[in-house]
Design a protein around this motif. Structure first.
Motif, PDB file in Angstrom:
ATOM      1  N   PHE A  95     -16.480   2.545  -2.300  1.00  0.00           N
ATOM      2  CA  PHE A  95     -15.783   1.594  -1.437  1.00  0.00           C
ATOM      3  C   PHE A  95     -15.059   0.503  -2.221  1.00  0.00           C
ATOM      4  O   PHE A  95     -13.860   0.311  -2.049  1.00  0.00           O
ATOM      5  CB  PHE A  95     -16.776   0.950  -0.460  1.00  0.00           C
ATOM      6  CG  PHE A  95     -16.146  -0.074   0.441  1.00  0.00           C
ATOM      7  CD1 PHE A  95     -15.452   0.323   1.564  1.00  0.00           C
ATOM      8  CD2 PHE A  95     -16.216  -1.421   0.135  1.00  0.00           C
ATOM      9  CE1 PHE A  95     -14.848  -0.614   2.379  1.00  0.00           C
ATOM     10  CE2 PHE A  95     -15.610  -2.364   0.951  1.00  0.00           C
ATOM     11  CZ  PHE A  95     -14.930  -1.950   2.077  1.00  0.00           C
ATOM     12  N   ASN A  96     -15.796  -0.212  -3.078  1.00  0.00           N
ATOM     13  CA  ASN A  96     -15.221  -1.372  -3.763  1.00  0.00           C
ATOM     14  C   ASN A  96     -13.933  -1.052  -4.494  1.00  0.00           C
ATOM     15  O   ASN A  96     -12.924  -1.732  -4.315  1.00  0.00           O
ATOM     16  CB  ASN A  96     -16.206  -1.918  -4.797  1.00  0.00           C
ATOM     17  CG  ASN A  96     -17.225  -2.818  -4.155  1.00  0.00           C
ATOM     18  OD1 ASN A  96     -17.052  -3.221  -3.017  1.00  0.00           O
ATOM     19  ND2 ASN A  96     -18.276  -3.122  -4.876  1.00  0.00           N
TER      20      ASN A  96
ATOM     21  N   THR B 126      -5.191   5.469   1.368  1.00  0.00           N
ATOM     22  CA  THR B 126      -5.027   5.255   2.802  1.00  0.00           C
ATOM     23  C   THR B 126      -6.249   4.534   3.358  1.00  0.00           C
ATOM     24  O   THR B 126      -7.254   4.367   2.673  1.00  0.00           O
ATOM     25  CB  THR B 126      -4.864   6.598   3.525  1.00  0.00           C
ATOM     26  OG1 THR B 126      -6.040   7.357   3.283  1.00  0.00           O
ATOM     27  CG2 THR B 126      -3.669   7.355   3.010  1.00  0.00           C
ATOM     28  N   THR B 127      -6.186   4.151   4.615  1.00  0.00           N
ATOM     29  CA  THR B 127      -7.308   3.436   5.219  1.00  0.00           C
ATOM     30  C   THR B 127      -8.495   4.358   5.439  1.00  0.00           C
ATOM     31  O   THR B 127      -9.582   3.905   5.745  1.00  0.00           O
ATOM     32  CB  THR B 127      -6.913   2.818   6.570  1.00  0.00           C
ATOM     33  OG1 THR B 127      -6.406   3.859   7.404  1.00  0.00           O
ATOM     34  CG2 THR B 127      -5.853   1.763   6.424  1.00  0.00           C
ATOM     35  N   SER B 128      -8.292   5.678   5.303  1.00  0.00           N
ATOM     36  CA  SER B 128      -9.419   6.595   5.451  1.00  0.00           C
ATOM     37  C   SER B 128      -9.662   7.330   4.139  1.00  0.00           C
ATOM     38  O   SER B 128     -10.084   8.470   4.127  1.00  0.00           O
ATOM     39  CB  SER B 128      -9.145   7.589   6.576  1.00  0.00           C
ATOM     40  OG  SER B 128      -7.918   8.257   6.352  1.00  0.00           O
TER      41      SER B 128
ATOM     42  N   SER C 194     -11.027  -0.003  -2.334  1.00  0.00           N
ATOM     43  CA  SER C 194     -10.635  -1.109  -1.464  1.00  0.00           C
ATOM     44  C   SER C 194      -9.828  -2.153  -2.235  1.00  0.00           C
ATOM     45  O   SER C 194      -8.851  -2.696  -1.730  1.00  0.00           O
ATOM     46  CB  SER C 194     -11.887  -1.736  -0.858  1.00  0.00           C
ATOM     47  OG  SER C 194     -11.590  -2.972  -0.309  1.00  0.00           O
ATOM     48  N   ILE C 195     -10.223  -2.419  -3.475  1.00  0.00           N
ATOM     49  CA  ILE C 195      -9.484  -3.391  -4.289  1.00  0.00           C
ATOM     50  C   ILE C 195      -8.127  -2.818  -4.691  1.00  0.00           C
ATOM     51  O   ILE C 195      -7.095  -3.485  -4.600  1.00  0.00           O
ATOM     52  CB  ILE C 195     -10.276  -3.738  -5.565  1.00  0.00           C
ATOM     53  CG1 ILE C 195     -11.550  -4.485  -5.201  1.00  0.00           C
ATOM     54  CG2 ILE C 195      -9.431  -4.544  -6.532  1.00  0.00           C
ATOM     55  CD1 ILE C 195     -11.342  -5.895  -4.804  1.00  0.00           C
TER      56      ILE C 195
ATOM     57  N   SER D 111      -4.713  -2.737  -2.337  1.00  0.00           N
ATOM     58  CA  SER D 111      -3.652  -3.739  -2.241  1.00  0.00           C
ATOM     59  C   SER D 111      -2.580  -3.480  -3.293  1.00  0.00           C
ATOM     60  O   SER D 111      -1.445  -3.904  -3.134  1.00  0.00           O
ATOM     61  CB  SER D 111      -4.230  -5.140  -2.379  1.00  0.00           C
ATOM     62  OG  SER D 111      -4.835  -5.281  -3.638  1.00  0.00           O
ATOM     63  N   LEU D 112      -2.929  -2.780  -4.381  1.00  0.00           N
ATOM     64  CA  LEU D 112      -1.926  -2.479  -5.401  1.00  0.00           C
ATOM     65  C   LEU D 112      -1.208  -1.172  -5.102  1.00  0.00           C
ATOM     66  O   LEU D 112      -0.069  -0.975  -5.511  1.00  0.00           O
ATOM     67  CB  LEU D 112      -2.593  -2.369  -6.777  1.00  0.00           C
ATOM     68  CG  LEU D 112      -3.299  -3.625  -7.276  1.00  0.00           C
ATOM     69  CD1 LEU D 112      -4.106  -3.329  -8.530  1.00  0.00           C
ATOM     70  CD2 LEU D 112      -2.289  -4.715  -7.551  1.00  0.00           C
TER      71      LEU D 112
ATOM     72  N   ASN E 146     -16.507   5.555   3.684  1.00  0.00           N
ATOM     73  CA  ASN E 146     -16.906   4.160   3.827  1.00  0.00           C
ATOM     74  C   ASN E 146     -15.717   3.262   4.156  1.00  0.00           C
ATOM     75  O   ASN E 146     -15.801   2.367   4.982  1.00  0.00           O
ATOM     76  CB  ASN E 146     -17.543   3.685   2.524  1.00  0.00           C
ATOM     77  CG  ASN E 146     -18.987   3.329   2.719  1.00  0.00           C
ATOM     78  OD1 ASN E 146     -19.561   3.647   3.756  1.00  0.00           O
ATOM     79  ND2 ASN E 146     -19.559   2.669   1.750  1.00  0.00           N
TER      80      ASN E 146
ATOM     81  N   ALA F 214     -14.786   3.803   7.750  1.00  0.00           N
ATOM     82  CA  ALA F 214     -15.652   3.080   8.675  1.00  0.00           C
ATOM     83  C   ALA F 214     -15.279   1.599   8.697  1.00  0.00           C
ATOM     84  O   ALA F 214     -15.227   0.964   9.751  1.00  0.00           O
ATOM     85  CB  ALA F 214     -17.114   3.249   8.275  1.00  0.00           C
ATOM     86  N   TYR F 215     -14.977   1.084   7.521  1.00  0.00           N
ATOM     87  CA  TYR F 215     -14.593  -0.329   7.418  1.00  0.00           C
ATOM     88  C   TYR F 215     -13.297  -0.596   8.188  1.00  0.00           C
ATOM     89  O   TYR F 215     -13.210  -1.543   8.968  1.00  0.00           O
ATOM     90  CB  TYR F 215     -14.433  -0.693   5.944  1.00  0.00           C
ATOM     91  CG  TYR F 215     -13.886  -2.067   5.704  1.00  0.00           C
ATOM     92  CD1 TYR F 215     -14.722  -3.174   5.728  1.00  0.00           C
ATOM     93  CD2 TYR F 215     -12.530  -2.262   5.449  1.00  0.00           C
ATOM     94  CE1 TYR F 215     -14.232  -4.442   5.506  1.00  0.00           C
ATOM     95  CE2 TYR F 215     -12.028  -3.522   5.232  1.00  0.00           C
ATOM     96  CZ  TYR F 215     -12.876  -4.609   5.261  1.00  0.00           C
ATOM     97  OH  TYR F 215     -12.378  -5.871   5.052  1.00  0.00           O
TER      98      TYR F 215
END
Lengths: 447, 279
Positions: B215-216, B230-232, B219-220, B223-224, B236, B239-240
């Motif tokens: 996830f981490n 993608t969001t999926s 997720s970080i 933004s780059l 994890n 789900a977020y």
């Protein structure tokens, strides 16, 4: 300002899925009355009586407004809280509303998100409280954005009529004229990139707010909303096609810098001339001044390029309103504050802080229009920006679930920037996934 | 009686969140229409959800490629340090362990900047040598780039598990092997590896759970490289996004539960297989 902080926040939003259990409350019974029998607020009396209200906002200039407000009305206490920017705040607000506890009296909500909150009856209709008398006070773009159905669900705090910000040095160096149409823009993009392969006319890696604003300017109406009946149609929408035609060429010919807005690279590019223009909302100057100090004296503002020569059409990009959540226990006082901040003395305090107004009186005032900006080489930038506010194309609608739709923009349309997918394909996919979500939320989408 | 306080805390801290997620997963809250009981509909939806399965496929691929590489490197380093033939072994031990002490968020940000093709390390290399390296944040390479970050972060941690297991192997065994004329390779394959089998299994299980919970880092980096991640991208992250952008708490809880079950089953199978041969 809003867009900027929103993007910053996106990168740092990091709560594990474990937080999920805490995030929701299943009860979901809604206490929103919608406010039917309210009479116009006698603001003077309410303010005299005083009380305490909580304001959720991330707009920095509101701090000064609150200070002035409390000084002027000593009986009122305003708790200004920044619970997050954009989506983060909406999540907190949504949670507070469904929990029925801890709901603020005033909340900042961006224009694109107003319909989402209005349709779920989370906001007070400010019309009966006095907003019905404010026709003509605000410029048309923002004023129509806070309307949903027959109600007025917020008062416009600022606005973002779009304009073309450009680095004059780059255009002079390569002998390129500042484009007045999107076709000229495309030509200029080719010339600039040809003369310096490191330079681009603009950056773009796919931005939902920008794309919808561009379609808006082109006269498109891909979203049609009538209560819970929603139509999403990109394929058959002429404005969308105009945008996709030009933008697809920019993408195919690698004429857009693959740099995300609000990133470090972006600020550097704006400063060193490798990103030559920005088509963005009128709230940008303050961000340029603070974020791109080395661009001082180089940047200028021009009217947004047109889809047809000779026209003067623009659209809105970003901007927020102040709303009163339906669960507020002190709606009258909350309205009095909102009125002060968006329509009263608060406006001047915010303009002094660098905000761009939504009030027609300020947009038309000589003092505002004739102000010369040192950063922009002494140009009277507000003239251009205020004219843009007056030329916003009417009739645009956002989805009542635009917040979610924007969050999946890069999953779908964004693919056109990094693979063989075309913008048209990406938009079709965006449409499909947005429709699925909308139907799952109880709307009737494309049926 | 002594068990009482433990059971209370256990119920509150462990069982309650799970029970609440289960409760959430059988409802559906709509913007229009409110909350309704839907039974197992959310589960049916998840099983037919291509975005969920794509994400799961992605972390499975990640698991199959990244985990062996990471554990292999960790094992090599542990054996090298344990062999006593390395000069300055405490220096190596601490520097290889160091990345684990860097918070994952900081590590991902740091690598994200290095991956930059314009102003980052990759960009600098391109400029300095006049080459044009592929963009590590492009859709094709971003999973490998994430694997690189995770490997960098966790080699030291796994190395420490292996190393501490190696330290407790009685030295008399090595001496006996030496007397029997066994070489270093023979010592490793016949004594050291069997001795740390338990540690290997534990490290593998931790890595499986870690991979499925990826996830981490994505997720970080999102933004780059919002178009590549993608969001999926991982279950994890999905789900977020469902929960925080879409207010689909119920469906999000369902995805989290299914993911938890899958992780449990796979970890359990690995444990069974790993431990069986030991007996």
């Amino acid at each position: 300002m809003n867009a900027r902080s929103r993007h910053l926040a996106r990168g740092t939003a990091l709560a594990g899925v474990l937080a999920l259990g805490l995030a929701a409350c299943g009860s979901g019974d809604d206490g929103g009355s919608g406010g039917g029998d309210a009479a116009p607020v006698d603001t003077a009396a309410v303010l005299e009586k005083g009380g305490e209200i909580t304001v959720w906002a991330w707009e920095p200039t509101l701090e000064q407004v609150v200070t002035d407000f409390e000084k002027k009305y000593p009986n009122v206490t305003v708790n200004l809280e920044n619970v997050g920017t954009g989506n983060d705040q909406y999540t907190a607000l949504q949670n507070a509303i469904s929990a029925g506890d801890g709901v603020p009296d005033v909340a900042q909500v961006e224009y694109y998100a107003v319909p989402q909150f209005a349709i779920s009856e989370a906001l007070t209709n400010l019309g009966p409280l006095g907003a019905d008398d404010l026709d003509g006070t605000f410029s048309t773009g923002p004023w129509s954005s806070v309307h949903s159905g027959d109600g007025v669900y917020g008062l416009p705090m600022d606005s973002g009529p779009m304009a073309l910000f450009y680095n004059e040095d780059v255009f002079e160096k390569y002998g390129v004229d500042v484009p007045t149409t999107w076709d000229e823009y495309l030509e200029a993009a080719r010339t600039i990139h040809e003369k310096d392969p490191k330079a681009y006319i603009a950056n773009d890696i796919g931005d939902a707010g920008f794309t919808t604003s561009m379609i808006w300017q082109a006269g498109g109406h891909p979203y049609q909303v009538d209560g819970t009946d929603v139509t999403i149609d990109f394929a058959g929408d002429q404005g969308t096609q105009k945008f996709a035609d030009v933008w697809q060429q920019l993408i195919d010919e690698d004429l857009l810098a693959p740099v995300g807005s609000w990133s470090d690279e972006w600020y550097q590019g704006l400063g060193n001339g490798t990103i030559a223009t920005l088509t963005i909302g009128a709230w940008m100057p303050a961000n340029l001044e603070s974020g791109v100090p080395q661009g001082k004296g180089k940047w200028r503002v021009a009217e947004m390029p047109q889809w047809e020569a000779g026209q003067h059409a623009t659209s809105e990009n970003g901007g927020s309103s102040l709303t009163v959540p339906a669960a507020s226990t002190n709606a009258e006082l909350a309205y009095a504050f909102v009125d002060y901040a968006t329509n009263g003395d608060g406006v001047q305090a915010r303009l002094d802080g660098g905000a761009f107004p939504a009030t027609t009186a300020d947009l038309e005032s000589d003092e505002f229009r004739s102000a010369e900006s040192e950063y922009f080489g002494g140009q009277k930038i507000n003239e251009v920006l205020a004219d843009s506010a007056a030329n916003v194309v009417e009739g645009w609608q956002y989805l009542p679930f635009q917040v979610y739709a924007n969050s999946i923009f890069n999953d779908t349309v964004g693919q056109a920037y990094v693979s063989g997918t075309t913008l048209t394909d990406g938009l079709a996919k965006w449409q499909e996934q947005s429709a699925t979500y909308g139907n799952g939320q109880g709307f009737t989408v494309n049926k | 009686m002594f068990v009482g306080p433990f059971m209370l805390v256990f119920a509150l801290v462990f069982l309650a969140p799970i029970a609440y997620s289960l409760y959430l997963s059988v409802f559906r809250t709509q913007m229009v229409g409110g909350t309704t009981f839907v039974g197992l509909e959310n589960y049916a939806q998840a099983f037919a959800d291509p975005q969920f399965w794509e994400g799961l496929g992605r972390v499975s691929l990640f698991l199959l490629v990244q985990v062996p590489i990471m554990l292999g490197i960790a094992l090599l380093v542990a054996l090298a340090i344990d062999s006593g033939r390395l000069y300055g072994k405490s220096f190596f031990r601490i520097s290889i362990f160091m990345p684990y002490a860097v918070p994952a968020v900081v590590a991902a940000l740091m690598w994200g900047f290095m991956y930059g093709t314009r102003f980052g390390l990759v960009g600098n290399i391109n400029d300095a040598f006049g080459v044009s390296l592929p963009n590590p944040l492009s859709p094709d390479l971003v999973l490998a780039s994430i694997g690189n970050i995770v490997t960098w972060e966790f080699v030291g941690y796994n190395m420490l598990i292996f190393y501490s297991a190696l330290r407790v192997v009685p030295h008399s065994l090595y001496e006996a092997a030496e007397i029997d004329g066994a070489g270093q390779w023979r010592v490793i394959s016949a004594i050291k590896l069997p001795a740390i089998r338990g540690a290997l299994v534990i490290a593998t299980i931790f890595s499986i759970i870690g991979s499925f919970q990826l996830f981490n880092e994505p997720s970080i980096l999102q933004s780059l490289a919002p178009n590549a991640i993608t969001t999926s991208y991982t279950p994890n992250l999905y789900a977020y996004s469902l929960s925080f952008s879409g207010q689909q708490y119920n469906y999000s809880a369902t995805v989290a539960i299914i993911m938890g079950l899958i992780t449990m089953v796979i970890a359990y199978v690995v444990q069974l297989r790993g431990m069986r041969k030991e007996a």
